[in-house]
Write an enzyme that holds these catalytic residues in place. Structure first.
Site, PDB file in Angstrom:
ATOM      1  N   VAL A 297       5.038 -12.231 -48.553  1.00  0.00           N
ATOM      2  CA  VAL A 297       5.362 -13.641 -48.769  1.00  0.00           C
ATOM      3  C   VAL A 297       5.968 -14.251 -47.507  1.00  0.00           C
ATOM      4  O   VAL A 297       6.997 -13.794 -47.017  1.00  0.00           O
ATOM      5  CB  VAL A 297       6.335 -13.816 -49.948  1.00  0.00           C
ATOM      6  CG1 VAL A 297       6.521 -15.302 -50.257  1.00  0.00           C
ATOM      7  CG2 VAL A 297       5.839 -13.074 -51.175  1.00  0.00           C
ATOM      8  N   SER A 298       5.327 -15.285 -46.990  1.00  0.00           N
ATOM      9  CA  SER A 298       5.741 -15.919 -45.738  1.00  0.00           C
ATOM     10  C   SER A 298       6.314 -17.310 -45.993  1.00  0.00           C
ATOM     11  O   SER A 298       5.839 -18.032 -46.865  1.00  0.00           O
ATOM     12  CB  SER A 298       4.544 -16.032 -44.791  1.00  0.00           C
ATOM     13  OG  SER A 298       4.864 -16.814 -43.657  1.00  0.00           O
ATOM     14  N   PRO A 299       7.322 -17.720 -45.183  1.00  0.00           N
ATOM     15  CA  PRO A 299       7.818 -19.101 -45.255  1.00  0.00           C
ATOM     16  C   PRO A 299       7.008 -20.050 -44.384  1.00  0.00           C
ATOM     17  O   PRO A 299       7.269 -21.256 -44.387  1.00  0.00           O
ATOM     18  CB  PRO A 299       9.241 -18.957 -44.720  1.00  0.00           C
ATOM     19  CG  PRO A 299       9.105 -17.909 -43.655  1.00  0.00           C
ATOM     20  CD  PRO A 299       8.086 -16.923 -44.191  1.00  0.00           C
ATOM     21  N   ASP A 409       3.226 -13.609 -39.246  1.00  0.00           N
ATOM     22  CA  ASP A 409       4.568 -14.103 -38.916  1.00  0.00           C
ATOM     23  C   ASP A 409       5.018 -13.608 -37.547  1.00  0.00           C
ATOM     24  O   ASP A 409       5.849 -14.247 -36.895  1.00  0.00           O
ATOM     25  CB  ASP A 409       5.584 -13.635 -39.968  1.00  0.00           C
ATOM     26  CG  ASP A 409       5.403 -14.333 -41.301  1.00  0.00           C
ATOM     27  OD1 ASP A 409       4.854 -15.448 -41.316  1.00  0.00           O
ATOM     28  OD2 ASP A 409       5.817 -13.768 -42.328  1.00  0.00           O
TER      29      ASP A 409
END
Length: 718
Positions: A297-299, A409
């Site tokens: 899960v990436s921001p 990321d």
């Protein structure tokens, strides 16, 4: 042992030429707070205390933990990192403590030492390995060197005891504060969805999960946020805990400043809004934004793109076959990492505050906990957890080729790509991997289809990763905290929550099962069996092989069943004690120097006389190396407002978002300290000054440090 150290030194040398970096910048905004009280019931459900303490380590010359980029060396502080502790005691005196730390993860030796220190203070029975739950937010902008295991200390040049002690002591002090502040309290909870804040960075792997399973969910990442509202008997809130799955990688691998990233910023926002200005990290209101199953899960919500704007390859996250060219950007303007941190952190804060204000489900019931150590290198995984494979077992630890590819990321370098199942590999890197430890045929079969790059579990005499895992569940009423020692992907976390909920629901009505990510030790990633088959970064970093998730579900299931049955669980094997088996290759600070005719704290470049809002104040001082003293619970800087005749009031320090403390070694061997302050729109007009404080090592033959202070000239903010 010496041969192992030689291999480590050689690998460090290779890694230092391995990874590359890039550039990005800043902005700031304010988010209004609209708090209200929720009426408590007349009786106390629990005794609860909250505490916060500084855990900011070395801000200069030490590699930052997370991206494994040897070029990403610390050079200052954006805002300080904290440990936030919450002690829960039920009516029978059963207690547990949950701690969220602004650190990349919790390492095994940190948990063990924290418990030792707590038992020195409180005796052997108050806080134990079973009722202490330590969790990291997974910021990638904190100093490394606090693990004794080699894989996690390569880019930091080994084990830095001073950083380790700072984190351990800070956690303990936060718990001590929480322990001393215990009071009758009630807790309420609420869950809601938060969108536009996280995306899946490995959708190709997620898509390999069964269609019928994916159809059960609206998204390929978890959008649920759960908030715990903690209030005194008058209905006044004094603490909050939020759980939401998103990587703390808004700050990318070009950053050199210590930062709590998006979750640290969310905590800072909430605490400052409640506690007022000049109170960063001081309480009394404590707000933790805990980590969950953020593995994939990436921001960076704009998603991966090539530098020329074209889409990255869906399967491999490459551009023209090169992973270095494929990056995910956050929502900030032009991908600005500071603005992205604010947006993602602000989103979490806003949603948490909404849920906090509407929390109506009262938490009630006993405090319970179970803990076991499990030797994870040969767990026999039985149905229904074995993915339909006969004689399924876990393996000794190994990292695959795609581990070196990094993620969108923070991409890796050279010819590594994600989704690499090519077991023939590259002859050069095969040689390097075999030099560290050559995989056996059994290991190759066990880890299949992972092509093994680093056989970290086979290194003798001490593996490069821990192999005895802590399995822990803590329940506070219907809140069930599953403390996972690694990074569970979205679907892995869903499966674990569902399996624990099914079992523990036999004794707890409507249980709210929450993943507490990166807790108690670190064992890399935990992908599903199906995700593992395609060997993207998360699968390649699933250390114990394709049945890692199944083994965790099985072992956590045993703990959940023990809670249902009211039975105890075996303690399990004692993990290794690596004290005395570590090295640190970064030289100590020998001596600090200042230019001729100047002293420490002297101003090199002074401030201007007048500024307006949104402008940046900058002042450069001659200083000492920040490694001399970390200034714990203090500050390297202050922004002071003249409030009376010769009366100065500190309004900001290096724990605040609007300031930056930057360190640079001058070519002539002295430290240049730059203090920056971005003047926020709501800043009070008046006369200000910038102060820098630190310690200098003046004598190379003595360990004595000399405190110093420097002050800018006065300036006016209009």
């Amino acid at each position: 042992m010496i041969n192992s150290f030689k291999k480590l030194i050689i690998l460090i040398s290779l890694v230092i030429i391995l990874l590359s970096s890039n550039n990005i910048f800043i902005d700031s905004f304010k988010i209004p707070v609209n708090q209200k009280n929720v009426k408590s019931s007349g009786d106390s459900s629990y005794q609860i205390g909250a505490g916060i303490y500084d855990i900011t380590g070395a801000s200069a010359e030490v590699n930052l933990m997370g991206y494994a980029n040897p070029l990403q060396v610390g050079a200052g502080i954006h805002f300080r990192q904290r440990a936030r502790a919450f002690v829960f005691v039920d009516s029978n005196g059963n207690r547990a403590v949950y701690v969220s730390t602004d650190s990349c993860m919790i390492f095994q030796e940190v948990k063990i030492h924290v418990v030792e220190l707590l038992q020195d203070i409180f005796g052997p029975n108050v806080y134990t390995e079973a009722n202490v739950l330590l969790s990291g937010t997974h910021t990638h902008s904190g100093p490394a060197g606090f693990s004794q295991y080699a894989l996690y200390g390569i880019t930091s040049l080994g084990f830095y005891k001073k950083n380790f002690d700072t984190i351990c002591n800070g956690i303990v002090q936060a718990i001590v504060k929480a322990h001393k502040s215990v009071q009758p309290a009630n807790m309420f909870t609420e869950t809601g969805e938060l969108w536009n804040t996280n995306i899946n960075r490995s959708p190709f792997a997620y898509d390999n999960n069964p269609e019928e399973e994916k159809a059960m969910y609206d998204s390929n990442v978890d959008k649920n946020m759960t908030v715990l509202r903690i209030e005194d008997m008058n209905g006044n809130p004094f603490a909050a805990i939020s759980f939401f799955a998103v990587h703390c990688t808004s700050m990318n691998n070009t950053n050199h400043l210590i930062s709590g990233d998006n979750k640290g910023y969310a905590s800072y926002l909430w605490e400052k809004q409640v506690n007022g200005p000049g109170t960063a990290g001081k309480g009394p209101f404590v707000a933790a934004f805990g980590q969950s199953n953020e593995g994939d899960v990436s921001p960076n919500t704009r998603g991966p793109t090539c530098r020329d704007g074209s889409p990255c390859d869906y399967k491999t996250s490459t551009c023209n076959g090169r992973n270095e060219e494929c990056w995910s950007l956050g929502p900030g303007k032009d991908g600005d990492m500071f603005e992205s941190t604010q947006i993602i952190g602000g989103n979490q804060f806003n949603k948490a505050l909404e849920l906090f204000n509407n929390a109506s489900i009262q938490v009630s019931g006993p405090v319970q906990y179970r803990h076991s150590w499990v030797q994870f290198t040969n767990v026999s995984v039985e149905p229904p957890y074995n993915s339909g494979v006969d004689n399924a077992t876990t393996c000794r630890g190994a990292m695959g080729y795609s581990f070196a590819a990094g993620t969108t990321d923070g991409p890796g370098a050279f010819n590594f790509v994600q989704s690499d199942n090519n077991t023939s590999g590259n002859p050069f890197w095969n040689f390097i991997g075999d030099f560290i430890a050559k995989p056996t045929p059994d290991q190759i079969r066990c880890q299949s289809p992972k092509p093994i790059l680093l056989d970290v579990g086979m290194v003798e005499p001490i593996p490069w990763v821990p192999d005895v895992m802590p399995i822990q569940i803590v329940t506070i009423g219907q809140i069930v905290l599953v403390a996972v020692p690694g990074e569970f992907t979205t679907m892995s976390g869903r499966r674990l929550r569902n399996s624990v909920r099914e079992i523990i629901g036999e004794s707890i009505e409507n249980p709210i099962v929450l993943i507490a990510g990166l807790s108690n030790t670190y064992s890399g990633y935990i992908a599903t069996f199906e995700e593992y088959q395609v060997q993207r970064y998360e699968g390649a970093s699933t250390v114990f092989g394709p049945h890692t998730l199944g083994s965790y579900m099985q072992e956590f299931g045993k703990l959940a069943q023990s809670i249902v049955d009211g039975t105890t669980v075996p303690a399990g094997p004692t993990p290794r004690n690596l004290t005395g088996h570590t090295l640190f290759f970064l030289p100590p600070v020998i001596v600090d120097a200042a230019p001729d005719f100047d002293d420490f704290g002297e101003v090199s470049i002074d401030v201007n006389l007048n500024y307006s809002v949104n402008e940046t104040v900058s002042c450069v001082f001659y200083g000492g190396n920040p490694r001399n003293d970390f200034m714990i619970e203090s500050s390297f800087l202050s922004v002071d407002l003249l409030t009376g005749t010769d009366q100065w009031t500190t309004v900001l320090d290096d724990g605040d978002w609007d300031t930056k403390f930057k360190w640079k070694m001058h070519d002539l061997g002295f430290s240049l300290i730059t203090i920056e302050w971005v003047i926020a729109p709501d800043t009070t007009p008046g006369t200000y000054r910038i102060t820098h404080s630190g310690f200098a090592k003046k004598n190379p033959f003595s360990s004595n440090l000399t405190p110093y202070q420097g002050i800018s000239r006065n300036f006016v903010v209009q």
